[in-house]
Design a protein around this motif. Structure first.
Motif, mmCIF file in Angstrom:
data_model
loop_
_atom_site.group_PDB
_atom_site.id
_atom_site.type_symbol
_atom_site.label_atom_id
_atom_site.label_comp_id
_atom_site.label_asym_id
_atom_site.label_seq_id
_atom_site.Cartn_x
_atom_site.Cartn_y
_atom_site.Cartn_z
ATOM 1 N N THR A 34 -2.510 -3.136 -3.221
ATOM 2 C CA THR A 34 -2.396 -4.225 -4.190
ATOM 3 C C THR A 34 -2.073 -5.514 -3.453
ATOM 4 O OG1 THR A 34 -1.499 -2.681 -5.814
ATOM 5 C CG2 THR A 34 -1.170 -5.033 -6.239
ATOM 6 N N SER A 58 0.828 -1.204 0.000
ATOM 7 C CA SER A 58 0.000 0.000 0.000
ATOM 8 C C SER A 58 0.859 1.249 0.000
ATOM 9 C CB SER A 58 -0.925 0.005 1.221
ATOM 10 O OG SER A 58 -0.178 0.092 2.414
ATOM 11 N N ASP A 71 -11.743 3.912 -0.844
ATOM 12 C CA ASP A 71 -10.998 3.807 -2.091
ATOM 13 C C ASP A 71 -9.875 2.789 -1.885
ATOM 14 O OD1 ASP A 71 -9.514 4.118 -4.402
ATOM 15 O OD2 ASP A 71 -8.927 6.200 -3.972
ATOM 16 N N GLU A 72 -9.893 1.698 -2.630
ATOM 17 C CA GLU A 72 -8.872 0.660 -2.500
ATOM 18 C C GLU A 72 -7.802 0.762 -3.584
ATOM 19 O OE1 GLU A 72 -9.987 -3.412 -1.361
ATOM 20 O OE2 GLU A 72 -12.068 -2.726 -1.561
ATOM 21 N N SER A 73 -7.791 1.854 -4.320
ATOM 22 C CA SER A 73 -6.849 1.952 -5.440
ATOM 23 C C SER A 73 -5.394 2.008 -4.982
ATOM 24 C CB SER A 73 -7.167 3.173 -6.304
ATOM 25 O OG SER A 73 -7.017 4.368 -5.553
ATOM 26 N N GLY A 74 -5.120 2.387 -3.733
ATOM 27 C CA GLY A 74 -3.748 2.485 -3.259
ATOM 28 C C GLY A 74 -3.185 1.202 -2.684
#
Length: 189
Positions: free
Chosen positions: A179, A64, A174-177
Motif C-alpha cells: 500500500t 508491505s 500480485d500487488e495486493s500486499g
C-alpha cells in the motif's frame, strides 16, 4: 546543493587519477522494527552523505506485508533510492552494510527475520556479480512488488539487466500486499 553528474561521462579520482565510470544505482530500503520511518530517513541521509554517491531521487513510501518471514513479523515500510556513484559495487555494498549496522540491524540465521533496516543493492549500472558476498542484479528483485512498485514510480521505463522491464515484471506480480503511504514522505536533503 547536490550536483547530479552526467551518467554518460567518466569521473577522474582526484587522489589517484584513476578513471571510474559513473553508474546509475538502485537501492531498496526496508524496515519493520523500531522507528521504521526514522530508519528509512536515516538511510537516505547516510547514502547522501557517502563520498562518491549522489542521491538523485527517493520514491514514495510503501507499506508491505512481510514475504517469507517468520510468523508474527510486522509490516515493512519500503522505498527505493536512485543514486549515481563512482564507487565500486563492493565498496557500495560495504557502505550499505555499515548503514544497516548503524541502525541496529541484527543478523540472524533465521531467513527474512524482522529488521530495523535493510539496504539492498538492486542494480549498479550494468554490473553483474554472482559470488558469496555480492549478487547483481539482486536475485529476487524481479519477484518483489515492494521493490518494483516504488522503483517504477521513479523510472517507469527502467529495466533490470537480463530480467526485463520493471513495468512488465510488475504486471506479472500480485500487488495486493503493498500500500502506498501518501501520509509518509522521505526527504532528499
Amino acid at each position: 546543493m547536490t550536483e547530479t553528474p552526467n551518467p554518460h561521462i567518466v569521473d577522474a579520482d582526484t587522489l589517484t587519477g584513476e578513471m571510474r565510470p559513473i553508474r546509475r544505482t538502485v537501492l531498496a530500503l526496508g524496515s519493520n522494527l523500531g522507528e521504521r520511518m526514522e530508519n528509512l530517513q536515516g538511510a537516505v541521509r547516510a547514502l547522501a552523505d557517502t563520498p562518491d554517491v549522489w542521491v538523485t531521487s527517493v520514491s514514495p513510501v510503501y507499506e508491505s506485508e512481510p514475504v517469507d518471514a517468520p510468523e508474527g513479523s510486522g509490516p515493512y515500510l519500503n522505498a527505493v533510492v536512485l543514486a549515481d556513484t563512482t564507487l565500486a559495487a563492493t565498496r557500495l555494498l560495504d557502505r550499505a552494510l555499515a548503514i544497516e549496522d548503524a541502525y541496529g540491524r541484527e543478523r540472524s540465521e533465521v531467513r527474512n527475520a524482522p529488521r530495523t533496516l535493510d539496504v539492498d543493492l538492486i542494480v549498479v549500472g550494468d554490473r553483474r556479480a554472482d559470488d558469496d558476498t555480492l549478487r547483481l542484479p539482486h536475485p529476487r528483485a524481479a519477484q518483489r512488488a515492494f521493490v518494483l512498485r516504488p522503483w517504477h514510480d521513479l523510472e517507469p521505463d527502467a529495466a533490470i539487466p537480463t530480467q526485463g522491464k520493471v513495468a512488465d515484471l510488475l504486471a506479472s506480480l500480485d500487488e495486493s500486499g503493498i500500500t502506498r503511504r501518501d501520509d509518509l514522505h522521505l526527504e532528499l536533503e
